[in-house]
Design an enzyme around this catalytic site. Structure first.
Site, PDB file in Angstrom:
ATOM      1  N   GLY A  26     107.980 102.797  39.242  1.00 27.84           N
ATOM      2  CA  GLY A  26     108.284 102.261  37.910  1.00 27.84           C
ATOM      3  C   GLY A  26     109.733 101.815  37.847  1.00 27.84           C
ATOM      4  N   SER A  27     110.093 101.182  36.721  1.00 28.85           N
ATOM      5  CA  SER A  27     111.417 100.555  36.659  1.00 28.85           C
ATOM      6  C   SER A  27     112.561 101.563  36.629  1.00 28.85           C
ATOM      7  CB  SER A  27     111.488  99.631  35.436  1.00 28.85           C
ATOM      8  OG  SER A  27     111.211 100.345  34.261  1.00 28.85           O
ATOM      9  N   ALA A  83     108.068 108.360  33.588  1.00 21.25           N
ATOM     10  CA  ALA A  83     106.865 108.815  32.881  1.00 21.25           C
ATOM     11  C   ALA A  83     106.595 107.835  31.749  1.00 21.25           C
ATOM     12  CB  ALA A  83     107.051 110.223  32.329  1.00 21.25           C
ATOM     13  N   ASP A  84     105.377 107.871  31.254  1.00 25.03           N
ATOM     14  CA  ASP A  84     104.998 106.991  30.139  1.00 25.03           C
ATOM     15  C   ASP A  84     105.054 107.715  28.798  1.00 25.03           C
ATOM     16  OD1 ASP A  84     104.441 104.762  31.871  1.00 25.03           O
ATOM     17  OD2 ASP A  84     102.834 106.012  32.637  1.00 25.03           O
ATOM     18  N   GLY A  95     101.234 106.948  35.079  1.00 25.54           N
ATOM     19  CA  GLY A  95     100.238 106.099  35.716  1.00 25.54           C
ATOM     20  C   GLY A  95     100.073 104.715  35.119  1.00 25.54           C
ATOM     21  N   GLY A  97     102.024 102.521  35.632  1.00 23.68           N
ATOM     22  CA  GLY A  97     102.416 101.714  36.792  1.00 23.68           C
ATOM     23  C   GLY A  97     101.410 101.779  37.937  1.00 23.68           C
ATOM     24  N   GLU A 103     101.965 110.054  43.067  1.00 23.03           N
ATOM     25  CA  GLU A 103     102.987 110.750  42.268  1.00 23.03           C
ATOM     26  C   GLU A 103     102.615 112.218  42.080  1.00 23.03           C
ATOM     27  OE1 GLU A 103     104.634 107.014  39.562  1.00 23.03           O
ATOM     28  OE2 GLU A 103     103.012 108.235  38.798  1.00 23.03           O
ATOM     29  N   LYS A 121     109.872 107.162  25.122  1.00 26.46           N
ATOM     30  CA  LYS A 121     108.748 107.857  25.795  1.00 26.46           C
ATOM     31  C   LYS A 121     108.494 109.252  25.211  1.00 26.46           C
ATOM     32  CE  LYS A 121     108.644 104.617  29.100  1.00 26.46           C
ATOM     33  NZ  LYS A 121     108.943 104.891  30.484  1.00 26.46           N
TER      34      LYS A 121
HETATM   35  C1  5RP Z   1     103.862 104.787  37.591  1.00 22.13           C
HETATM   36  C2  5RP Z   1     104.385 105.650  36.518  1.00 22.13           C
HETATM   37  C3  5RP Z   1     105.768 105.359  36.042  1.00 22.13           C
HETATM   38  O1  5RP Z   1     106.513 106.503  36.262  1.00 22.13           O
HETATM   39  C4  5RP Z   1     105.756 105.034  34.604  1.00 22.13           C
HETATM   40  O2  5RP Z   1     104.883 103.943  34.398  1.00 22.13           O
HETATM   41  C5  5RP Z   1     107.152 104.763  34.065  1.00 22.13           C
HETATM   42  O3  5RP Z   1     107.615 103.473  34.388  1.00 22.13           O
HETATM   43  P1  5RP Z   1     108.914 102.825  33.713  1.00 22.13           P
HETATM   44  O4  5RP Z   1     110.093 103.628  34.150  1.00 22.13           O
HETATM   45  O5  5RP Z   1     108.921 101.402  34.240  1.00 22.13           O
HETATM   46  O6  5RP Z   1     108.707 102.847  32.223  1.00 22.13           O
HETATM   47  O7  5RP Z   1     103.774 106.587  36.084  1.00 22.13           O
HETATM   48  O8  5RP Z   1     102.589 105.179  37.963  1.00 22.13           O
END
Ligand code: 5RP
Length: 228
Positions: A26-27, A83-84, A95, A97, A103, A121
């Site tokens: 993820g970013s 994390a989301d 997930g 991403g 993970e 988040k």
């Molecule tokens: C990937 C993930 C990422 O950790 C999650 O999507 C967070 O990404 P971002 O930092 O771009 O918001 O779970 O599977």
């Protein structure tokens, strides 16, 4: 400084010479990977990275990080991942991403699982804002989706940007499950995983050790409450 970068920068302070480090996806985690690459160059430290996705593996190699795998490194000192959603008990939805299986495997071998997020988040309960990603095998997608729906969600097969079905690093698909809320994530995690055809789901319960949350005003760090 970008707020995601601020969280990543704080987490990278914990990376020390000789450590085995899980590299998230993820970013925000990608920002951490770049900063670890810089730290290796400027401080001359030695770090072995363990990837949580093919994308994090590629990026880490491009940043000059020596990569290893779990078979050679059974214990990971620290993993920095995104994390989301994060709830008040530091349980997570991950997930969006698409990398949730690697993970979770990497997190299970990690001593300190450090999660880096911006404060958008942080939620009161899981699935408040996002659907729950569930990785499934391709066989009998419809049947698996129906069984997921019986748990009280609206399942939706994930479509990639090119309009085709989304395919994970494991060659599987993802169903994004829209729940109203999840109050008992531990129980839901195992109910979902007991459905035949499900590989794993994005509920990470009791996994995060520390969560670094950034916003325009700065950083705060939450630590997992000791289970009583
Ligand atoms: C990937 C993930 C990422 O950790 C999650 O999507 C967070 O990404 P971002 O930092 O771009 O918001 O779970 O599977």
């Amino acid at each position: 400084m970008d707020i995601k970068e601020a969280a990543a920068r704080e987490a990278v302070k914990y990376v020390e010479d000789g450590m085995v480090v899980g590299l998230g996806s993820g970013s925000t985690a990608s920002m951490a990977i770049k900063l670890i690459g810089q730290k290796i160059k400027t401080e001359g430290i030695m770090v072995t990275g363990i990837p949580t996705s093919s994308a994090s593996d590629l990026l880490a190699r491009a940043m000059g990080i020596k990569m290893g795998d779990l078979d050679d490194h059974r214990e990971i000192d620290i993993t920095i991942d995104g994390a989301d959603e994060v709830d008040p008990r530091l349980n997570l939805v991950k997930g969006l991403g698409g990398a949730l299986v690697w993970e979770k495997v990497v997190a299970a071998s990690t001593r300190v699982e450090m999660i880096v997020v911006d404060d958008s988040k942080v939620v009161e309960y899981l699935c408040q804002k996002v659907p729950l990603p569930v990785e499934i095998i391709r066989f009998a997608r419809e049947t698996t989706a129906r069984r997921l729906a019986s748990l009280g969600c609206v399942p939706k097969l994930r479509i990639a940007e090119d309009g085709e079905l989304y395919v994970t690093d494991n060659g599987n698909n993802i169903i994004d499950c829209r729940f109203n809320r999840i109050d008992d994530p531990k129980s839901m995690e195992s109910r979902i995983n007991s459905i035949p055809g499900v590989v794993d789901n994005g509920l990470f319960v009791g996994v995060a050790s520390k969560v670094i949350i950034s916003n325009q005003d700065g950083i705060r760090i939450l630590e997992r409450p000791v289970q009583g």
